[in-house]
Design an enzyme around this catalytic site. Structure first.
Site, PDB file in Angstrom:
ATOM      1  N   ARG A  10       0.833  -1.214   0.000  1.00  0.00           N
ATOM      2  CA  ARG A  10       0.000   0.000   0.000  1.00  0.00           C
ATOM      3  C   ARG A  10       0.868   1.265   0.000  1.00  0.00           C
ATOM      4  O   ARG A  10       0.470   2.302  -0.500  1.00  0.00           O
ATOM      5  CB  ARG A  10      -0.939   0.012   1.199  1.00  0.00           C
ATOM      6  CG  ARG A  10      -1.880  -1.163   1.253  1.00  0.00           C
ATOM      7  CD  ARG A  10      -2.761  -1.262  -0.013  1.00  0.00           C
ATOM      8  NE  ARG A  10      -3.698  -2.369   0.073  1.00  0.00           N
ATOM      9  CZ  ARG A  10      -3.440  -3.629  -0.259  1.00  0.00           C
ATOM     10  NH1 ARG A  10      -2.226  -3.968  -0.703  1.00  0.00           N
ATOM     11  NH2 ARG A  10      -4.350  -4.564  -0.141  1.00  0.00           N
ATOM     12  N   ALA A  37       7.759   9.949  23.972  1.00  0.00           N
ATOM     13  CA  ALA A  37       6.499  10.093  23.232  1.00  0.00           C
ATOM     14  C   ALA A  37       6.752  10.251  21.733  1.00  0.00           C
ATOM     15  O   ALA A  37       6.163   9.541  20.920  1.00  0.00           O
ATOM     16  CB  ALA A  37       5.721  11.291  23.762  1.00  0.00           C
ATOM     17  N   ASP A  58      18.383   6.098  24.184  1.00  0.00           N
ATOM     18  CA  ASP A  58      17.556   6.689  25.246  1.00  0.00           C
ATOM     19  C   ASP A  58      18.159   6.332  26.604  1.00  0.00           C
ATOM     20  O   ASP A  58      18.661   5.228  26.785  1.00  0.00           O
ATOM     21  CB  ASP A  58      16.116   6.173  25.168  1.00  0.00           C
ATOM     22  CG  ASP A  58      15.177   6.983  26.046  1.00  0.00           C
ATOM     23  OD1 ASP A  58      14.452   7.836  25.496  1.00  0.00           O
ATOM     24  OD2 ASP A  58      15.197   6.814  27.280  1.00  0.00           O
ATOM     25  N   CYS A 186       7.206  18.467  29.915  1.00  0.00           N
ATOM     26  CA  CYS A 186       6.057  17.571  30.047  1.00  0.00           C
ATOM     27  C   CYS A 186       5.845  17.169  31.499  1.00  0.00           C
ATOM     28  O   CYS A 186       4.745  16.816  31.895  1.00  0.00           O
ATOM     29  CB  CYS A 186       6.247  16.322  29.194  1.00  0.00           C
ATOM     30  SG  CYS A 186       6.260  16.696  27.446  1.00  0.00           S
TER      31      CYS A 186
END
Ligand code: ZN
Length: 344
Positions: A10, A37, A58, A186
């Protein structure tokens, strides 16, 4: 169509990608800083989309408060306090075994930046630290590869696609990082998942255009949005050029990469403490910071210093941005704590 591309049929049907674009994607190596996030969504899209190799870094452990927006992680990851890089690698590998996924549990710093990402064709920002973004910016200039800036907090987001020598770099747009403690994070202002998902979707789209070689279709300028209430702002969209006097991209003074500008964490012997010295000296607005900290833990102030006790650590913050973090001798953990509550 070859069998190996059947799963991408696709995406291959979409003319700007096609079979040749998919072939390019399958040979591409992408560097990703941060698996929170933004990083979760970016990594998932790229791996499902069939890039060749993802290298991601990370420093954090998964916490239950990550789960509402960080789609790679599950409750059991938070319960067992797994590093994001470890949980992400396992999860991503189950989504697409054709992709080589390499993740590293570490604090992304100047001393490891070039080694980690020297094979990459593009770098993507999934971090929440301004200082780290300037390091990514320097690295992109040194390696001569594009990077895609992304940021989100609350219901707002911002992104820009940066191609060294062709478009303004981060230092052209914002000559210096904002002083520590001057902005919301955040952890103090909260965030809704769609804000991160939209930024990540915009970043991945630009990355795909670059990786299939369709740079004429890249979005130009700095895009900023607010979702709640809704507002969209684009700055400098008409053929923006790098600033000819920019120290970073024009003069190649890569002060973040060459290590003169890092927030330092110095272990204080015998005191179970780390001292954090921010990269720029700032005058802290204690009233503002105290307001943000109130919901995060126990806050005490005497006008000279402000103290926060949270997550089994105690941070004493000085007016010039320096901090003592008691309860750890791990500089990376202390920098993470500082970044979370003061910002970096
Ligand atoms: Zn520049």
């Amino acid at each position: 169509m070859e069998d190996k591309f059947e799963r991408y049929s696709r995406q291959v049907l979409f003319p700007p990608i096609g079979e040749s674009g998919q072939e390019s994607l399958s040979k591409a190596t992408v560097g990703l800083v941060g698996l929170g996030a933004l990083g979760s969504t970016i990594a998932e899209s790229l791996v499902r989309g069939g890039i060749g190799r993802l290298i991601a870094v990370d420093r954090d452990i998964i916490e239950s408060s990550n789960l509402h927006r960080q789609g790679l992680y599950q409750e059991e990851d938070a319960q067992s306090k797994l590093p994001k890089a470890e949980a992400a690698r396992k999860r991503l590998q189950t989504m697409n075994s054709q992709v080589t996924v390499e993740t590293h549990v570490l604090d992304f710093r100047a001393n490891c930046a070039e080694d980690l990402f020297s094979d990459c064709q593009i770098l993507i920002d999934g971090t929440d630290s301004f200082e780290t973004r300037y390091l990514i910016n320097d690295l992109s200039i040194r390696l001569g590869i594009p990077w895609i800036y992304g940021a989100c907090v609350g219901a707002t987001g911002m992104t820009a696609t940066i191609i060294p020598q062709e478009t303004p770099c981060l230092a052209c747009l914002f000559p210096d990082p904002p002083p520590p403690g001057s902005g919301e994070t955040c952890d103090t202002a909260g965030i809704i998942a769609p804000a991160a998902q939209i930024v990540a979707a915009l970043q991945v789209t630009e990355a795909l255009k670059i990786l299939v070689g369709d740079t004429d279709s890249l979005r130009t300028g700095l895009l900023s949005f607010e979702l709640w209430p809704f507002r969209l702002i684009e700055i400098g969209t008409k053929n923006p050029k790098p600033n000819a006097s920019c120290p970073a991209c024009s003069k190649k003074e890569l002060r973040f990469l060459d290590g003169e500008h890092e927030t330092e964490g110095i272990v204080l012997c015998g005191r179970d403490s780390v001292q954090i010295r921010p990269s720029s000296v700032a005058r802290m607005d204690f009233a503002d910071i105290e307001d943000r900290w109130k919901t995060q833990g126990t806050v005490e102030g005497n006008g000279l210093v402000l103290t926060l006790t949270a997550e089994e650590l105690t941070m004493t913050l000085f007016r010039d941005g320096r901090a003592l973090i008691k309860g750890t001798t791990d500089p990376a953990r202390a920098r993470q704590f500082y970044a979370r509550y003061v910002g970096s």
